[in-house]
Scaffold this active site. Structure first.
Site, mmCIF file in Angstrom:
data_model
loop_
_atom_site.group_PDB
_atom_site.id
_atom_site.type_symbol
_atom_site.label_atom_id
_atom_site.label_comp_id
_atom_site.label_asym_id
_atom_site.label_seq_id
_atom_site.Cartn_x
_atom_site.Cartn_y
_atom_site.Cartn_z
ATOM 1 N N SER A 1 -13.997 -29.494 -9.608
ATOM 2 C CA SER A 1 -12.759 -29.851 -8.919
ATOM 3 C C SER A 1 -12.959 -29.755 -7.406
ATOM 4 C CB SER A 1 -11.664 -28.874 -9.356
ATOM 5 O OG SER A 1 -10.497 -29.060 -8.592
ATOM 6 N N SER A 2 -12.052 -30.389 -6.673
ATOM 7 C CA SER A 2 -12.025 -30.211 -5.217
ATOM 8 C C SER A 2 -10.841 -29.360 -4.785
ATOM 9 C CB SER A 2 -11.923 -31.569 -4.515
ATOM 10 O OG SER A 2 -13.020 -32.369 -4.841
ATOM 11 N N THR B 1 -1.879 -34.401 -7.243
ATOM 12 C CA THR B 1 -2.106 -32.986 -7.394
ATOM 13 C C THR B 1 -1.017 -32.394 -6.544
ATOM 14 O OG1 THR B 1 -4.447 -33.270 -7.705
ATOM 15 C CG2 THR B 1 -3.794 -31.181 -6.768
ATOM 16 N N ASN C 1 -4.491 -34.787 -12.262
ATOM 17 C CA ASN C 1 -5.541 -35.668 -11.755
ATOM 18 C C ASN C 1 -4.912 -36.941 -11.208
ATOM 19 O OD1 ASN C 1 -8.043 -36.398 -10.939
ATOM 20 N ND2 ASN C 1 -8.698 -37.224 -12.881
ATOM 21 N N GLY D 1 -5.161 -34.365 -2.935
ATOM 22 C CA GLY D 1 -5.941 -35.402 -2.256
ATOM 23 C C GLY D 1 -7.346 -35.589 -2.801
ATOM 24 N N GLY D 2 -7.651 -35.051 -3.989
ATOM 25 C CA GLY D 2 -9.020 -35.180 -4.496
ATOM 26 C C GLY D 2 -9.966 -34.558 -3.483
ATOM 27 N N ASP E 1 -13.030 -36.160 -14.027
ATOM 28 C CA ASP E 1 -13.647 -35.346 -12.966
ATOM 29 C C ASP E 1 -15.054 -34.882 -13.332
ATOM 30 O OD1 ASP E 1 -11.803 -35.535 -10.975
ATOM 31 O OD2 ASP E 1 -10.859 -33.601 -11.305
HETATM 32 O O1 DON Z 1 -9.609 -31.448 -9.334
HETATM 33 C C1 DON Z 1 -9.780 -32.376 -8.566
HETATM 34 O O2 DON Z 1 -10.588 -32.358 -7.656
HETATM 35 C C2 DON Z 1 -8.942 -33.639 -8.719
HETATM 36 N N1 DON Z 1 -8.613 -33.852 -10.079
HETATM 37 C C3 DON Z 1 -7.736 -33.516 -7.863
HETATM 38 C C4 DON Z 1 -6.923 -34.770 -7.876
HETATM 39 C C5 DON Z 1 -6.067 -34.903 -6.691
HETATM 40 O O3 DON Z 1 -6.021 -34.081 -5.828
HETATM 41 C C6 DON Z 1 -5.275 -36.169 -6.579
HETATM 42 N N2 DON Z 1 -4.276 -36.029 -5.531
HETATM 43 N N3 DON Z 1 -3.901 -36.722 -4.697
#
Ligand code: DON
Length: 631
Positions: A503-504, A432, A452, A525-526, A474
């Site tokens: 989402s995060s 991301t 993602n 970072g999810g 997700d």
């Molecule tokens: O929307 C979300 O929460 C995830 N798809 C974000 C993914 C993400 O941040 C991966 N990055 N390192």
């Protein structure tokens, strides 16, 4: 070193309140008297994960554009120079916070295709097949980025730049190419990512020409992507959602439909889920940002379908009621005269940025305990209650109410509450990217966008030159079954046609006492986006660290399930031991040099002092840059 940041502490941000309270989208902040000063920043600033894209945004600012213009140009440039995460085929969220006036929140998250159905992610025996939501033709949700950037420009752009004009730098980067950096070389060399990308003929040809991986220093030229951007510039961003480009996207997914042996035999056998109707119907949504207070700062952040804002507000508001400063004084007194153990300093050999500095005092253990437990409370609610508010009732008023906060504080005793057995351990993967922009007028844009996983589904649309996301993963496709981030959920985040997955992503802006912008922040970072943003806010506002030190400091992550708290390297062993004694489950890197270095998030942040001084910091964990644009 590609990134640039200032170590010197700026004026510490004022702390006006020892007591936090919240209001949700339906409330308004109290009148402040006297009116807070609103100094204009001394410079504009763009911070993101690519020095090239930061430069593109800063140039737009220097040419008289505002934060929205610069964010759109930089985001389009990221779609070219950061193929792992920058995108046309993904989605995201953005905040626009004007120097004066009401902030707004833009949701350009992808939507599930109308043909989507959880049963499609099961095998013949009825067991979930994780790979189908991550890398099959069915893993992609309907992209929102192009419509989102258009909407941001229309609503908040200065009017000096058309969408076409803002495409120009990205077109040039795609047409003439750019030099592959170490991070892209590393990602293309990753066995798992290579396998995924090579399943797509378009991605294989672009990143592994004649079977050979692109290496650092080689030029990546993307003529198809250049043509797509030219089309968006000439025919308007709508051309992404109909006509030739839409047909190319649908055809690409159909041609990939049997790559992973996706089960067939019905209406979608032999093709992808996304139809031209899905694309024609896609619309971004302007939503009311969430607003609350922490240590005298107004916190403005993203509402659902992002969980990021709710979790950040909950965590910080719970923490605001604990006497962290008292603990800090006690810890300082205990530390006085004790020499620091140099082996406990943050650091490690980073393949990307340099090792971080080791400034900053150790955090008091009891405060870290409160912090972990506050996160645990917030993430437990995430799993139970959060989802797309257009499909599921989200009890926002309750989750952000003083009663909820009080209950959470009372529930946090002196011992940890791991609460439940471990599920799959979470691993940070995927890509991301975040973009923080401040213009010299004092307007800010905080924008996070994502495919993602790294390179998303790995599927590159031939004839379009862009990669598609895999955001279907997700959704909580099956209750209690963790996704790639180890996150679990229930009906609130169940898959439904047209729904947006939870989402995060958490683009966030802090304003000084409801006045001028003080901090623009976000991260990839999810779920670690949430913990990374919280960490920098707590360290700058409570521990009075400089922005550089707060971003550099080692992080930890707690997401309720799995119950262990995961630590980066650099935490003092005695602190971890004390947390264990309180009952915390600690997952810390071992001391073996073979242990892979851990990196949680890559924060991109801008801090504005009360004197208008501006500091931009691109996290050492990545390869970005802060670029100033003087008035
Ligand atoms: O929307 C979300 O929460 C995830 N798809 C974000 C993914 C993400 O941040 C991966 N990055 N390192």
């Amino acid at each position: 070193m590609a990134h640039r940041w200032t170590r010197a502490a700026l004026n510490p941000i004022a702390r006006a309140s020892a007591f936090g309270w919240l209001l949700c989208a339906c409330g308004t902040p109290p009148a402040l008297d006297p009116a807070p000063p609103r100094p204009r920043p001394k410079t504009g600033m763009v911070v993101c994960e690519s020095p090239l894209a930061s430069g593109v945004g800063a140039k737009i600012l220097r040419d008289g554009g505002n934060a929205a213009d610069a964010a759109v140009a930089a985001a389009l440039a990221l779609a070219v120079v950061l193929p792992q995460a920058g995108n046309l085929g993904g989605g995201g969220f953005a905040l626009f916070v004007p120097h004066e006036g009401e902030p707004t929140a833009l949701d350009f998250r992808e939507r599930a295709p109308l043909l989507a159905d959880p049963a499609r992610f099961l095998d013949a025996a009825g067991a979930p097949r994780a790979e189908l939501s991550l890398e099959s033709a069915w893993s992609a949700a309907v992209p929102g980025t192009v419509a989102g950037l258009q909407s941001l420009l229309e609503k908040h752009g200065s009017g000096k730049f058309s969408f076409g004009k803002l495409c120009a730098p990205a077109i040039e980067l795609a047409r003439s190419g750019f030099l592959v950096d170490g991070a892209l070389e590393r990602d293309l060399g990753d066995e798992e990512l290579r396998r995924r990308l090579e399943q797509s003929p378009g991605a294989r040809a672009l990143f592994y020409p004649e079977g050979k991986q692109l290496l650092k220093g080689q030029r990546l030229v993307q003529p198809e992507l250049a043509r797509t951007l030219e089309r968006l510039a000439d025919e308007g961003p709508e051309s992404f959602y109909s006509g030739e480009l839409a047909r190319a996207l649908v055809a690409e997914l159909s041609s990939q439909a049997d790559v992973n042996g996706a089960p067939g035999g019905d209406a979608v056998a032999g093709r992808g889920l996304i139809t031209e109707q899905d694309l024609a119907q896609y619309r971004p949504v302007w939503r009311k940002p969430l607003r609350g207070w922490f240590r005298g700062m107004e916190l403005i952040t993203m509402p659902p379908p992002s969980s990021g804002g709710v979790a950040i507000l909950e965590t910080l508001t719970v923490l605001d009621g604990f006497p962290i400063e008292t603990e800090r004084r006690a810890a300082r007194a205990a530390q006085a005269g004790t020499p620091r153990d140099p082996s406990s300093a943050a650091g490690g050999d980073s393949p990307l940025g340099a090792a971080p500095p080791s400034e900053g005092e150790p955090l008091p253990e009891r405060a870290v305990h409160w912090w972990i437990e506050a996160l645990r409370c917030a993430f437990a609610e995430r799993a139970a209650h959060l989802g797309d508010p257009d499909f599921t009732p989200v009890p926002l008023e309750w989750l952000l109410s003083p009663e909820w906060v009080a209950r959470a504080r009372v529930a946090i005793g002196e011992s940890a509450a791991p609460g439940r057995p471990a599920l799959t351990p979470a691993r940070e993967q995927g890509e991301t990217t975040h973009l923080s922009v401040l213009d010299p007028q004092g307007n800010a844009v905080s924008l996070t966008t994502s495919l993602n996983a790294s390179f998303g589904s790995g599927i590159l649309v031939r004839g379009g030159g862009f990669l598609l996301n895999n955001h279907m993963d997700d959704f909580a496709l099956f209750p209690g079954v963790p996704n790639q981030f180890g996150l679990v959920g229930g009906s609130a985040n169940a898959l439904a046609p047209g729904k947006r997955p939870l989402s995060s992503m958490a683009p966030t802006v802090l304003r000084r006492g409801g006045g001028s912008v003080a901090l623009v922040i976000g991260s990839p970072g999810g779920p670690r986006i949430i913990t990374s943003v919280v960490a920098v806010i707590v360290r700058t506002l409570v521990f009075e660290e400089s922005l550089g030190a707060a971003v550099a400091a080692p992080r930890f992550h707690q997401q309720w399930a799995p119950p262990a708290t995961v630590f980066e390297s650099g935490w003092p062993a005695e602190l971890l031991e004390a947390l264990r004694r309180r009952g915390h489950w600690i997952d810390a890197p071992g001391t073996s040099p073979a242990d892979a270095p851990r990196r949680f998030g890559r924060v991109q942040a801008i801090r504005v002092g009360s004197d208008g001084e501006v500091e931009g910091v691109s996290d050492w964990r990545g390869t970005g840059a802060a670029v100033a644009a003087k008035r």
